[in-house]
Design an enzyme around this catalytic site. Structure first.
Site, PDB file in Angstrom:
ATOM      1  N   ASP A  63       0.864  -1.187   0.000  1.00 45.75           N
ATOM      2  CA  ASP A  63       0.000   0.000   0.000  1.00 45.75           C
ATOM      3  C   ASP A  63       0.899   1.235   0.000  1.00 45.75           C
ATOM      4  OD1 ASP A  63       0.999   0.241   2.555  1.00 45.75           O
ATOM      5  OD2 ASP A  63      -0.951   0.377   3.543  1.00 45.75           O
TER       6      ASP A  63
ATOM      7  N   CYS B 212       3.457  -2.967   4.046  1.00 42.11           N
ATOM      8  CA  CYS B 212       2.623  -1.808   4.365  1.00 42.11           C
ATOM      9  C   CYS B 212       3.455  -0.927   5.293  1.00 42.11           C
ATOM     10  CB  CYS B 212       1.284  -2.233   4.960  1.00 42.11           C
ATOM     11  SG  CYS B 212       1.400  -3.115   6.528  1.00 42.11           S
ATOM     12  N   GLY B 213       2.829   0.001   5.982  1.00 42.12           N
ATOM     13  CA  GLY B 213       3.620   0.920   6.803  1.00 42.12           C
ATOM     14  C   GLY B 213       4.388   0.207   7.896  1.00 42.12           C
TER      15      GLY B 213
ATOM     16  N   GLY C 161       3.890  -3.317   8.378  1.00 39.96           N
ATOM     17  CA  GLY C 161       3.951  -4.744   8.040  1.00 39.96           C
ATOM     18  C   GLY C 161       2.890  -5.550   8.774  1.00 39.96           C
TER      19      GLY C 161
ATOM     20  N   GLY D 256      -0.572  -4.940   9.073  1.00 38.89           N
ATOM     21  CA  GLY D 256      -1.783  -5.150   8.278  1.00 38.89           C
ATOM     22  C   GLY D 256      -1.540  -6.143   7.158  1.00 38.89           C
TER      23      GLY D 256
ATOM     24  N   ARG E 288       9.024 -33.164  12.697  1.00 31.21           N
ATOM     25  CA  ARG E 288       8.369 -32.224  13.622  1.00 31.21           C
ATOM     26  C   ARG E 288       7.783 -31.016  12.877  1.00 31.21           C
ATOM     27  NH1 ARG E 288      13.725 -31.262  13.808  1.00 31.21           N
ATOM     28  NH2 ARG E 288      14.461 -29.111  13.884  1.00 31.21           N
TER      29      ARG E 288
END
Ligand code: RB5
Length: 150
Positions: free
Chosen positions: A8, A66-67, A69, A71, A134
């Site tokens: 964004d 994003c600004g 990270g 979102g 695992r």
């Protein structure tokens, strides 16, 4: 490697920097936008299409910015088959792939400087899933949850 990128307005500049950085190293980069700096745009509009492309294996790995990270990470993990994380350190950038088969890295364009972001991206791309018993056992539990929630 085929790599998808998305951001964004908060990650726009870093995305363009990372895209060029990857192209110069011979990677095939698909850009899912944003294609112009628009302070009113919304990260799901770019991160969700990228995440679908990663989940459908149209690209090998994804980078969502994003600004902060945060979102981008929240949005990406809503798509079944996506194993995304917000990464700030070198260890997590490769260990997330090695142990957890992370297929999408999230970065904060307002948090992580360009050179540091490039280092994190390289650690992410150079890492390979180990696939020990695992690891497989843990991922199976997540896959079962995804199927149950469909
Ligand atoms: C947008 O201004 C900003 O909130 C977004 O880029 C991101 O930081 C959200 O997590």
């Amino acid at each position: 490697m085929k790599i998808g990128v998305a951001a964004d307005h908060g990650g726009f500049e870093l995305k363009n920097t990372i895209k060029l950085f990857l192209e110069l190293r011979g990677h095939e980069v698909t850009d899912f936008g944003a294609f112009e700096l628009d302070s009113t745009d919304d990260y799901p509009d770019f991160v969700i299409p990228l995440s679908r492309a990663v989940a459908e294996k149209q690209v090998d790995r994804g980078i969502a910015i994003c600004g902060s990270g945060v979102g981008a990470s929240v949005a990406a993990n809503k798509i079944a088959g996506i194993r995304a994380a917000l990464i700030h350190d070198h260890f997590s950038a490769h260990q997330g792939v090695e142990d957890d088969d992370m297929n999408l890295i999230c970065l904060g364009g307002r948090v992580t400087a360009f050179a540091a972001a490039e280092e994190l991206v390289m650690a992410f791309l150079n890492a390979r899933y180990i696939g020990a018993e695992r690891h497989e056992r843990r991922l199976k539990k997540i896959k079962e949850l995804e199927i149950k929630n469909q």
